[in-house]
Design a protein around this motif. Structure first.
Motif, PDB file in Angstrom:
ATOM      1  N   ILE A  70       0.839  -1.215   0.000  1.00 30.33           N
ATOM      2  CA  ILE A  70       0.000   0.000   0.000  1.00 30.33           C
ATOM      3  C   ILE A  70       0.871   1.262   0.000  1.00 30.33           C
ATOM      4  N   ALA A  71       2.180   1.076  -0.106  1.00 34.70           N
ATOM      5  CA  ALA A  71       3.108   2.222  -0.051  1.00 34.70           C
ATOM      6  C   ALA A  71       2.699   3.292  -1.056  1.00 34.70           C
ATOM      7  N   GLY A  72       2.674   4.520  -0.596  1.00 33.91           N
ATOM      8  CA  GLY A  72       2.377   5.649  -1.487  1.00 33.91           C
ATOM      9  C   GLY A  72       0.898   5.832  -1.779  1.00 33.91           C
ATOM     10  N   ALA A  73       0.035   5.114  -1.084  1.00 30.51           N
ATOM     11  CA  ALA A  73      -1.405   5.265  -1.354  1.00 30.51           C
ATOM     12  C   ALA A  73      -1.851   6.703  -1.086  1.00 30.51           C
ATOM     13  N   ASP A  74      -2.725   7.190  -1.961  1.00 31.54           N
ATOM     14  CA  ASP A  74      -3.284   8.536  -1.775  1.00 31.54           C
ATOM     15  C   ASP A  74      -4.481   8.498  -0.839  1.00 31.54           C
ATOM     16  N   VAL A  75      -5.234   7.413  -0.948  1.00 31.27           N
ATOM     17  CA  VAL A  75      -6.421   7.244  -0.096  1.00 31.27           C
ATOM     18  C   VAL A  75      -6.402   5.837   0.483  1.00 31.27           C
ATOM     19  N   VAL A  76      -6.742   5.726   1.749  1.00 31.89           N
ATOM     20  CA  VAL A  76      -6.915   4.420   2.405  1.00 31.89           C
ATOM     21  C   VAL A  76      -8.351   4.353   2.920  1.00 31.89           C
ATOM     22  N   ILE A  77      -9.057   3.288   2.570  1.00 37.42           N
ATOM     23  CA  ILE A  77     -10.417   3.110   3.103  1.00 37.42           C
ATOM     24  C   ILE A  77     -10.439   1.819   3.922  1.00 37.42           C
ATOM     25  N   VAL A  78     -10.801   1.948   5.184  1.00 41.62           N
ATOM     26  CA  VAL A  78     -10.685   0.835   6.128  1.00 41.62           C
ATOM     27  C   VAL A  78     -12.055   0.209   6.405  1.00 41.62           C
ATOM     28  N   THR A  79     -12.191  -1.058   6.012  1.00 40.74           N
ATOM     29  CA  THR A  79     -13.398  -1.818   6.385  1.00 40.74           C
ATOM     30  C   THR A  79     -12.999  -3.096   7.120  1.00 40.74           C
ATOM     31  N   ALA A  80     -11.721  -3.214   7.477  1.00 42.45           N
ATOM     32  CA  ALA A  80     -11.260  -4.408   8.190  1.00 42.45           C
ATOM     33  C   ALA A  80     -12.003  -4.529   9.507  1.00 42.45           C
ATOM     34  N   GLY A  81     -12.486  -5.715   9.795  1.00 37.95           N
ATOM     35  CA  GLY A  81     -13.169  -5.924  11.069  1.00 37.95           C
ATOM     36  C   GLY A  81     -14.418  -6.745  10.903  1.00 37.95           C
ATOM     37  N   LYS A  82     -14.987  -7.113  12.030  1.00 41.99           N
ATOM     38  CA  LYS A  82     -16.211  -7.924  11.999  1.00 41.99           C
ATOM     39  C   LYS A  82     -17.425  -7.029  11.788  1.00 41.99           C
ATOM     40  N   PRO A  83     -18.381  -7.511  11.010  1.00 41.64           N
ATOM     41  CA  PRO A  83     -19.661  -6.802  10.919  1.00 41.64           C
ATOM     42  C   PRO A  83     -20.658  -7.370  11.922  1.00 41.64           C
ATOM     43  N   ARG A  84     -21.787  -6.678  12.084  1.00 41.02           N
ATOM     44  CA  ARG A  84     -22.832  -7.170  12.993  1.00 41.02           C
ATOM     45  C   ARG A  84     -23.545  -8.384  12.416  1.00 41.02           C
ATOM     46  N   GLN A  85     -24.039  -9.223  13.305  1.00 38.39           N
ATOM     47  CA  GLN A  85     -24.972 -10.285  12.924  1.00 38.39           C
ATOM     48  C   GLN A  85     -26.305  -9.933  13.581  1.00 38.39           C
ATOM     49  N   ALA A  86     -27.389 -10.597  13.152  1.00 41.02           N
ATOM     50  CA  ALA A  86     -28.705 -10.277  13.697  1.00 41.02           C
ATOM     51  C   ALA A  86     -28.674 -10.346  15.222  1.00 41.02           C
ATOM     52  N   GLY A  87     -29.272  -9.355  15.860  1.00 38.97           N
ATOM     53  CA  GLY A  87     -29.351  -9.343  17.326  1.00 38.97           C
ATOM     54  C   GLY A  87     -28.194  -8.616  17.988  1.00 38.97           C
ATOM     55  N   MET A  88     -27.172  -8.244  17.209  1.00 38.94           N
ATOM     56  CA  MET A  88     -26.005  -7.561  17.797  1.00 38.94           C
ATOM     57  C   MET A  88     -26.138  -6.048  17.668  1.00 38.94           C
ATOM     58  N   THR A  89     -25.566  -5.318  18.639  1.00 40.67           N
ATOM     59  CA  THR A  89     -25.411  -3.873  18.473  1.00 40.67           C
ATOM     60  C   THR A  89     -24.023  -3.626  17.883  1.00 40.67           C
TER      61      THR A  89
END
Ligand code: A3D
Length: 310
Positions: A70-89
């Motif tokens: 990713i060296a020299g990237a102009d924009v970084v968009i971060v979606t790394a991580g767990k998403p919600r499942q039904a019933g979760m906040t």
């Protein structure tokens, strides 16, 4: 030379981001995910390269698990991580996503220190704060994508209720990305006509409530995972305004240092997106009732941030 877009996380949202960034010819695209997910990420990148002849775009799209790429990237968009499942906040994701965002922020800091960074990982207001703290980047270089989506949802629901074009609805949503967010019907217009002149209070209340619970409505329908098309487009709009210096005014989670009487929190406010990043936060004169709603959302965001211990 082409711009470079680094997408950290190549899951549901990350793959749509890659497709939209390619179609918009925003630049070359690197999708980074964990080593265990390297082959699927490479496969997604290759699939998008093979879509290019009919998609009519020129972009080099690659998959990796190595931050050096990713060296020299102009924009970084971060979606790394767990998403919600039904019933979760969203707050239920905190413990898992804190560790992920910490590693991501360190990787971005070491390899793309000049990139404008947009964070989507939930719980959003706390995760963008974590990213800011760990990276040590200046505040104009970091924004959370939430208000752009919350406002899009507000506009979409109004258009559905009123039977008008969504493009003619202008409005904004302040506050944290959760049930305490603050849509502002008083300042919403439909082709220049005040919303409050053409919609009754019951309709407005219904749309405000649906907006606050919009993410949960999708999670319930999916059963597994959360929204991905609309969050991706919302992040692309922010990235595009930065890359093309469009000077759009977009609601986003920006670091408030005194604005709206808020200090040291990332929270949804209208911001000016230029080549400098988040150049400025606009302050709206609020009514007492709106101020009280904003104060409540600040309490909710502060509680989650406090749990991050940074
Ligand atoms: P998902 O499809 O699970 O994709 C997440 C990706 O992150 C997966 O491919 C993981 O392998 C990857 N990942 C995990 N750990 C790391 C790491 N350390 N480094 C790099 N990649 C990693 O989720 P999604 O794309 O549906 O959602 C992503 C995030 O966005 C979640 O936290 C959601 O809650 C959040 N989200 C936010 C909004 C907002 O409006 C703010 C809307 C919808 C989803």
């Amino acid at each position: 030379m082409r711009k470079k877009i680094a997408l950290i996380g190549g899951g549901q949202i990350g793959q749509i981001l890659a497709m939209l960034a390619a179609q918009q010819e925003m630049g070359d695209i690197v999708i980074l995910d964990i080593p265990d997910y390297l082959d699927p990420i490479k496969g997604k990148a290759l699939d998008l390269m093979e879509m290019a002849p009919h998609g009519n775009y020129d972009a080099n799209i690659t998959g990796t698990s190595d931050y050096k790429d990713i060296a020299g990237a102009d924009v970084v968009i971060v979606t790394a991580g767990k998403p919600r499942q039904a019933g979760m906040t969203r707050e239920d994701l905190l413990a898992t996503n804190i560790d992920i965002i910490t590693k991501v922020a360190e990787g971005v800091k070491a390899n793309a220190p000049k990139a404008f960074c947009i964070v989507l990982t939930n719980p959003l207001d706390a995760m963008v704060y974590m990213f800011y703290k760990v990276s040590g980047f200046p505040k104009n270089q970091v924004a959370g994508m939430a208000g752009t989506l919350d406002t899009a949802r507000f506009r979409a629901f109004l258009a559905m209720e009123l039977g008008v074009s969504v493009t003619d609805i202008a409005g904004t949503v302040l506050g944290g990305h959760g049930p305490t967010m603050v849509p502002l019907p008083r300042l919403t217009t439909v082709g220049g006509v005040p919303l409050t002149d053409i919609a009754d209070q019951a309709l407005i209340d219904r749309v405000v409530e649906r907006t606050r619970e919009a993410g949960t409505e999708i999670v319930k329908l999916f059963g597994k995972g959360s929204a991905f098309f609309s969050p991706a487009w919302s992040a692309i709009v922010m990235a595009e305004s930065y890359l093309k210096d469009k000077k759009r005014v977009l609601p986003c989670a920006a670091l408030c240092e005194g604005e709206y009487g808020i200090n040291g929190l990332f929270i949804g406010v209208p911001a000016l997106f230029t080549a400098k990043g988040v150049e400025k936060i606009y302050e709206i004169t609020l009514t007492d009732e709106e101020k009280a709603q904003l104060a409540a959302t600040v309490v909710a965001v502060q509680k989650t941030v406090d749990e991050c211990n940074v």
